[in-house]
Design a protein around this motif. Sequence first.
Motif, mmCIF file in Angstrom:
data_model
loop_
_atom_site.group_PDB
_atom_site.id
_atom_site.type_symbol
_atom_site.label_atom_id
_atom_site.label_comp_id
_atom_site.label_asym_id
_atom_site.label_seq_id
_atom_site.Cartn_x
_atom_site.Cartn_y
_atom_site.Cartn_z
ATOM 1 N N THR A 137 0.835 -1.190 0.000
ATOM 2 C CA THR A 137 0.000 0.000 0.000
ATOM 3 C C THR A 137 0.875 1.247 0.000
ATOM 4 O OG1 THR A 137 -0.137 0.414 2.389
ATOM 5 C CG2 THR A 137 -1.551 -1.328 1.492
ATOM 6 N N GLU A 138 0.254 2.393 -0.221
ATOM 7 C CA GLU A 138 1.007 3.651 -0.221
ATOM 8 C C GLU A 138 1.557 3.972 1.163
ATOM 9 O OE1 GLU A 138 -2.444 6.985 0.239
ATOM 10 O OE2 GLU A 138 -2.247 6.048 -1.723
ATOM 11 N N ALA A 139 1.013 3.314 2.193
ATOM 12 C CA ALA A 139 1.508 3.523 3.556
ATOM 13 C C ALA A 139 2.590 2.516 3.931
ATOM 14 C CB ALA A 139 0.361 3.426 4.556
ATOM 15 N N GLY A 140 2.883 1.585 3.036
ATOM 16 C CA GLY A 140 3.879 0.559 3.316
ATOM 17 C C GLY A 140 3.275 -0.837 3.274
ATOM 18 N N SER A 141 4.085 -1.823 3.503
ATOM 19 C CA SER A 141 3.621 -3.216 3.497
ATOM 20 C C SER A 141 2.850 -3.514 4.780
ATOM 21 C CB SER A 141 4.816 -4.162 3.384
ATOM 22 O OG SER A 141 5.524 -3.933 2.193
ATOM 23 N N THR A 142 1.780 -4.280 4.646
ATOM 24 C CA THR A 142 0.987 -4.645 5.815
ATOM 25 C C THR A 142 0.379 -6.021 5.615
ATOM 26 O OG1 THR A 142 -0.873 -3.996 7.245
ATOM 27 C CG2 THR A 142 -1.093 -3.522 4.900
ATOM 28 N N PRO A 143 0.225 -6.785 6.675
ATOM 29 C CA PRO A 143 -0.325 -8.132 6.533
ATOM 30 C C PRO A 143 -1.840 -8.185 6.442
ATOM 31 C CG PRO A 143 0.279 -7.742 8.805
ATOM 32 C CD PRO A 143 0.732 -6.534 8.038
ATOM 33 N N ARG A 144 -2.517 -7.069 6.769
ATOM 34 C CA ARG A 144 -3.973 -7.121 6.854
ATOM 35 C C ARG A 144 -4.614 -5.961 6.081
ATOM 36 N NH1 ARG A 144 -1.900 -9.401 11.394
ATOM 37 N NH2 ARG A 144 -1.222 -7.391 12.183
#
Length: 355
Positions: A137-144
């Motif tokens: 995502t534009e906010a960074g990698s995330t698992p959820r």
Amino acid sequence: MTARAYLDWNASAPLRPQAREAMLAALEVTGNPSSVHAEGRAARAIVERARAQVAELAGCAPAEVVFTSGATEAAQVLPRLARGGWVAVDPLAHECLWAHRGGGDGAPGVYAMPLAEGETGLLRGLPSRDEEGLWQTEAGSTPRLVVDAVQAVGRIPFDFARSGAQAAILSAHKLGGPRGVGALILREGVDIDSLAPGGGQELGRRSGTENVAGIAGFGAAAAAAAADMAAGLWEEVAALRDEMEAALMAAAPEAVIIGRDAPRLPNTTAIAVAGWKGETQVMQMDLAGFAISAGSACSSGKVRESRVLGALGLAPELARSAIRISIGPATPREAVMGFVAAWERHLRKHRARAA
């Protein structure tokens, strides 16, 4: 008095007759759905039938449907899924998601985004996933990932199972069900602390005696919405929307239809004429017998610029001039074209005053 025309479906769709019928029938059932006697089992059967109907529309398993009081309550899943991380929210997200946004060091624990933005109808594609399954995502990698499907479900196809998202939120009244009921879709195997601690209803994910009548209406509306999509009714809505937009632009070549060339919901037009305030247009159209809006219903009436339109890069003057027209399968063509005629009359008056 001339009959009014309702052109604000993105705020709340008209109650479907199927939903009204289901609610009236449910109100005749006495039992608590948590009770084990015959009356309780009858109430439970209504809830579980509706759960299956909502699941069918959303493309998920019935056990993944958690009934809530609406999408705002369902959005409270965000801090529960962050798991000690922070909540990142898409700039075009509804206020019920935006309220949970946070910040911090490192990657977010969860990212929330709309499938369709309600003020403009713009569609948002799901982010990609890397080889480790992390959402990029534009906010960074995330698992959820949590998706707001409120404006999308029942108007465009949505398959929760195939989306890969960990959760989605829905609202009954956007698809012709009653106000005050919604759902959290929570992927199997994803555990959360209860949205409302208490008696442990909804498999411990949201306590409180279920709103049986509201849930029955939700389920009936979901089934009817699925039938509408299968019958191609939203393609007809899109054609009427396009006809309206062509007429509006013929009357006002200087107008801007926000996102006109981008993927949008089939029923939504956001149009702006710089210098003609959206609030003024809403009042003028209301007096002329047409219900439209100058933004989402959650922010209408508040004298402030639209956060979403600002995020889209609209100049403040243009953003303040935007109105939204949103229609549905039950909207007659004469109502839409009657709106165009009334809007054009007031546009001529606006031009005369500005000259």
